[in-house]
Scaffold this motif. Structure first.
Motif, PDB file in Angstrom:
ATOM      1  N   LEU A   1      -6.343  88.491 -11.145  1.00 51.35           N
ATOM      2  CA  LEU A   1      -5.108  88.756 -11.868  1.00 51.35           C
ATOM      3  C   LEU A   1      -5.300  90.112 -12.540  1.00 51.35           C
ATOM      4  CD1 LEU A   1      -2.346  87.474 -12.418  1.00 51.35           C
ATOM      5  CD2 LEU A   1      -3.229  86.775 -14.637  1.00 51.35           C
ATOM      6  N   THR A   2      -4.270  90.933 -12.519  1.00 55.25           N
ATOM      7  CA  THR A   2      -4.388  92.289 -13.047  1.00 55.25           C
ATOM      8  C   THR A   2      -3.155  92.633 -13.877  1.00 55.25           C
ATOM      9  OG1 THR A   2      -3.258  93.440 -11.221  1.00 55.25           O
ATOM     10  CG2 THR A   2      -5.588  92.930 -10.915  1.00 55.25           C
ATOM     11  N   ILE A   3      -3.311  93.622 -14.740  1.00 61.75           N
ATOM     12  CA  ILE A   3      -2.163  94.203 -15.448  1.00 61.75           C
ATOM     13  C   ILE A   3      -2.141  95.694 -15.114  1.00 61.75           C
ATOM     14  CG2 ILE A   3      -0.914  94.455 -17.608  1.00 61.75           C
ATOM     15  CD1 ILE A   3      -2.685  92.301 -18.838  1.00 61.75           C
ATOM     16  N   ASP A   4      -1.153  96.086 -14.347  1.00 67.26           N
ATOM     17  CA  ASP A   4      -0.987  97.496 -13.977  1.00 67.26           C
ATOM     18  C   ASP A   4      -0.246  98.187 -15.120  1.00 67.26           C
ATOM     19  OD1 ASP A   4      -0.497  99.940 -12.817  1.00 67.26           O
ATOM     20  OD2 ASP A   4       1.030  99.208 -11.427  1.00 67.26           O
ATOM     21  N   MET A   5      -1.011  98.777 -16.041  1.00 63.66           N
ATOM     22  CA  MET A   5      -0.410  99.472 -17.163  1.00 63.66           C
ATOM     23  C   MET A   5       0.193 100.797 -16.684  1.00 63.66           C
ATOM     24  SD  MET A   5      -1.005  97.225 -19.439  1.00 63.66           S
ATOM     25  CE  MET A   5      -0.184  98.112 -20.771  1.00 63.66           C
ATOM     26  N   THR A   6       1.365 101.115 -17.229  1.00 57.55           N
ATOM     27  CA  THR A   6       2.108 102.289 -16.773  1.00 57.55           C
ATOM     28  C   THR A   6       2.625 103.075 -17.973  1.00 57.55           C
ATOM     29  OG1 THR A   6       2.837 101.059 -14.815  1.00 57.55           O
ATOM     30  CG2 THR A   6       4.064 103.051 -15.360  1.00 57.55           C
ATOM     31  N   ALA A   7       2.399 104.375 -17.964  1.00 57.26           N
ATOM     32  CA  ALA A   7       3.003 105.253 -18.959  1.00 57.26           C
ATOM     33  C   ALA A   7       4.429 105.536 -18.490  1.00 57.26           C
ATOM     34  CB  ALA A   7       2.195 106.540 -19.094  1.00 57.26           C
ATOM     35  N   ARG A   8       5.375 104.723 -18.957  1.00 50.91           N
ATOM     36  CA  ARG A   8       6.713 104.728 -18.355  1.00 50.91           C
ATOM     37  C   ARG A   8       7.450 106.045 -18.568  1.00 50.91           C
ATOM     38  NH1 ARG A   8       7.361 101.595 -14.581  1.00 50.91           N
ATOM     39  NH2 ARG A   8       7.199  99.654 -15.768  1.00 50.91           N
ATOM     40  N   ASN A   9       7.330 106.621 -19.765  1.00 48.61           N
ATOM     41  CA  ASN A   9       8.023 107.895 -19.980  1.00 48.61           C
ATOM     42  C   ASN A   9       7.414 109.014 -19.133  1.00 48.61           C
ATOM     43  OD1 ASN A   9       5.745 107.645 -21.665  1.00 48.61           O
ATOM     44  ND2 ASN A   9       6.546 109.070 -23.192  1.00 48.61           N
ATOM     45  N   VAL A  10       6.106 108.939 -18.890  1.00 48.88           N
ATOM     46  CA  VAL A  10       5.452 109.923 -18.025  1.00 48.88           C
ATOM     47  C   VAL A  10       5.928 109.734 -16.583  1.00 48.88           C
ATOM     48  CG1 VAL A  10       3.225 110.792 -17.214  1.00 48.88           C
ATOM     49  CG2 VAL A  10       3.445 109.931 -19.549  1.00 48.88           C
ATOM     50  N   GLN A  11       6.014 108.486 -16.153  1.00 52.44           N
ATOM     51  CA  GLN A  11       6.480 108.191 -14.797  1.00 52.44           C
ATOM     52  C   GLN A  11       7.942 108.596 -14.611  1.00 52.44           C
ATOM     53  OE1 GLN A  11       7.153 104.066 -13.658  1.00 52.44           O
ATOM     54  NE2 GLN A  11       6.045 104.408 -11.746  1.00 52.44           N
ATOM     55  N   ASP A  12       8.776 108.290 -15.600  1.00 54.13           N
ATOM     56  CA  ASP A  12      10.196 108.637 -15.488  1.00 54.13           C
ATOM     57  C   ASP A  12      10.391 110.139 -15.358  1.00 54.13           C
ATOM     58  OD1 ASP A  12      10.914 105.993 -15.631  1.00 54.13           O
ATOM     59  OD2 ASP A  12      11.485 106.036 -17.750  1.00 54.13           O
ATOM     60  N   GLU A  13       9.614 110.904 -16.134  1.00 52.76           N
ATOM     61  CA  GLU A  13       9.723 112.355 -16.017  1.00 52.76           C
ATOM     62  C   GLU A  13       9.272 112.832 -14.637  1.00 52.76           C
ATOM     63  OE1 GLU A  13       8.160 116.502 -18.033  1.00 52.76           O
ATOM     64  OE2 GLU A  13       6.833 114.788 -17.805  1.00 52.76           O
ATOM     65  N   ALA A  14       8.187 112.239 -14.138  1.00 56.03           N
ATOM     66  CA  ALA A  14       7.695 112.624 -12.816  1.00 56.03           C
ATOM     67  C   ALA A  14       8.733 112.336 -11.729  1.00 56.03           C
ATOM     68  CB  ALA A  14       6.389 111.883 -12.521  1.00 56.03           C
ATOM     69  N   LYS A  15       9.377 111.163 -11.822  1.00 55.81           N
ATOM     70  CA  LYS A  15      10.404 110.818 -10.839  1.00 55.81           C
ATOM     71  C   LYS A  15      11.547 111.827 -10.851  1.00 55.81           C
ATOM     72  CE  LYS A  15       9.883 105.749 -10.763  1.00 55.81           C
ATOM     73  NZ  LYS A  15      10.562 104.473 -11.124  1.00 55.81           N
ATOM     74  N   LYS A  16      12.002 112.192 -12.041  1.00 55.16           N
ATOM     75  CA  LYS A  16      13.136 113.123 -12.159  1.00 55.16           C
ATOM     76  C   LYS A  16      12.808 114.483 -11.568  1.00 55.16           C
ATOM     77  CE  LYS A  16      15.067 110.999 -16.340  1.00 55.16           C
ATOM     78  NZ  LYS A  16      15.257 111.157 -17.813  1.00 55.16           N
ATOM     79  N   LYS A  17      11.545 114.884 -11.698  1.00 55.07           N
ATOM     80  CA  LYS A  17      11.156 116.224 -11.252  1.00 55.07           C
ATOM     81  C   LYS A  17      10.477 116.222  -9.885  1.00 55.07           C
ATOM     82  CE  LYS A  17      10.852 118.042 -15.928  1.00 55.07           C
ATOM     83  NZ  LYS A  17      10.026 118.735 -16.937  1.00 55.07           N
ATOM     84  N   GLY A  18      10.413 115.044  -9.248  1.00 54.67           N
ATOM     85  CA  GLY A  18       9.789 114.960  -7.935  1.00 54.67           C
ATOM     86  C   GLY A  18       8.289 115.176  -7.956  1.00 54.67           C
ATOM     87  N   LEU A  19       7.647 114.820  -9.052  1.00 61.78           N
ATOM     88  CA  LEU A  19       6.208 115.005  -9.213  1.00 61.78           C
ATOM     89  C   LEU A  19       5.454 113.698  -8.949  1.00 61.78           C
ATOM     90  CD1 LEU A  19       6.310 117.098 -12.522  1.00 61.78           C
ATOM     91  CD2 LEU A  19       6.005 117.963 -10.193  1.00 61.78           C
ATOM     92  N   PRO A  20       4.142 113.770  -8.673  1.00 59.20           N
ATOM     93  CA  PRO A  20       3.355 112.542  -8.454  1.00 59.20           C
ATOM     94  C   PRO A  20       3.272 111.686  -9.721  1.00 59.20           C
ATOM     95  CG  PRO A  20       2.179 114.497  -7.678  1.00 59.20           C
ATOM     96  CD  PRO A  20       3.350 114.991  -8.463  1.00 59.20           C
ATOM     97  N   TRP A  21       2.919 110.396  -9.520  1.00 60.11           N
ATOM     98  CA  TRP A  21       2.827 109.438 -10.628  1.00 60.11           C
ATOM     99  C   TRP A  21       1.406 109.274 -11.166  1.00 60.11           C
ATOM    100  CZ3 TRP A  21       5.547 104.476  -8.372  1.00 60.11           C
ATOM    101  CH2 TRP A  21       6.879 104.786  -8.043  1.00 60.11           C
ATOM    102  N   SER A  22       0.455 110.038 -10.660  1.00 59.36           N
ATOM    103  CA  SER A  22      -0.958 109.737 -10.942  1.00 59.36           C
ATOM    104  C   SER A  22      -1.269 109.648 -12.427  1.00 59.36           C
ATOM    105  CB  SER A  22      -1.856 110.789 -10.286  1.00 59.36           C
ATOM    106  OG  SER A  22      -1.685 110.781  -8.892  1.00 59.36           O
ATOM    107  N   ILE A  23      -0.726 110.574 -13.226  1.00 63.30           N
ATOM    108  CA  ILE A  23      -1.015 110.546 -14.663  1.00 63.30           C
ATOM    109  C   ILE A  23      -0.491 109.252 -15.278  1.00 63.30           C
ATOM    110  CG2 ILE A  23      -0.560 111.653 -16.885  1.00 63.30           C
ATOM    111  CD1 ILE A  23      -0.375 114.310 -15.398  1.00 63.30           C
TER     112      ILE A  23
END
Length: 247
Positions: free
Chosen positions: A109-131
């Motif tokens: 069992l795992t918890i995939d923690m996500t920096a959501r505001n970092v991911q949202d910005e990456a999506k808007k700008k077409g950038l990778p999600w790695s950070i």
């Protein structure tokens, strides 16, 4: 040498969470694999499985400590079933159920923690999600779960609570793409290597956590909780130089 070590570890019934982290080369994460989760994030439903990577350095072992929230980060939890791979796969046929399920050495069992505001910005700008996915402690894992304890993973139910309030609870059978199809699509692109971890997606109910919160999660089969899967993970602020800034 690494291959021989992995073979001895993953052929053993005494595998530990520590050895899983030590022998993990990559963490492969299936995205958008539950319909209601896709809806809650206003995302498009994929026509085939897609995946991204998390670094093994993000793994947090059971009882090793808290999840660390970087400064300026809106941090979300995503509870997921993890697969610990015991065999190398390349170009797996999506209809080869025996080959797919037989390649799994253990579940997690795992918890995939996500920096959501970092991911949202990456999506808007077409950038990778790695950070957004790769911070230290951003992948708490449970103790290993024997495949014999979970003969039909789709019959199990995932749950995650925050401060004793239920946030996520759904049957794994609600997956859009089942395990053989996931492993097939990944193995057509890159080798799934012995020791790799595959995360299979999260159900609806994701949300933010902050300092002082405690996440508790587990896996239930036929009304009975699998003891190895149960986790309790606190959240604290991370010290250090990182602070989220718009790219």
């Amino acid at each position: 040498m690494a291959t021989k070590l992995a073979a001895s570890v993953f052929g053993s019934s005494a595998i530990s969470a520590s050895s899983i982290r030590q022998n993990c080369r990559k963490v492969i994460c299936i995205g958008r694999n539950y319909a209601d989760h896709i809806t809650e994030l206003n995302s498009a439903r994929p026509k085939q499985p897609f995946f991204f990577l998390k670094p093994p350095s993000s793994i947090l072992l059971p009882d090793e400590g808290p999840v660390l929230r970087p400064r300026g980060v809106n941090m979300h939890y995503e509870v997921e079933l993890g697969l610990v791979m015991g065999k190398k796969l390349r170009d797996l046929d999506e209809h080869d159920e025996q080959g797919a399920m037989g390649a799994i050495s253990n579940y997690l069992l795992t918890i995939d923690m996500t920096a959501r505001n970092v991911q949202d910005e990456a999506k808007k700008k077409g950038l990778p999600w790695s950070i957004a996915k790769g911070f230290h402690t951003f992948l708490p894992i449970s103790h290993p779960i024997a495949t014999s304890s979970l003969p039909d993973p789709y019959a199990a139910e995932l749950y995650l609570n925050v401060n004793d309030q239920q946030r996520q609870r759904d049957k794994i059978e609600l997956m859009l793409f089942r395990i053989p199809r996931m492993l097939s699509e990944i193995s057509k692109v890159m080798d799934i290597e012995e020791g790799d971890i595959v995360l299979t997606g999260t159900p609806k109910g994701v949300g933010s956590v902050g300092t002082g919160d405690v996440m508790t999660c587990g896996l239930v089969v036929d009304g009975n909780e699998i003891e190895e899967a149960r986790m309790s993970v606190p959240v604290v602020d991370r010290e250090g130089p990182y602070q989220f800034k718009e790219t």
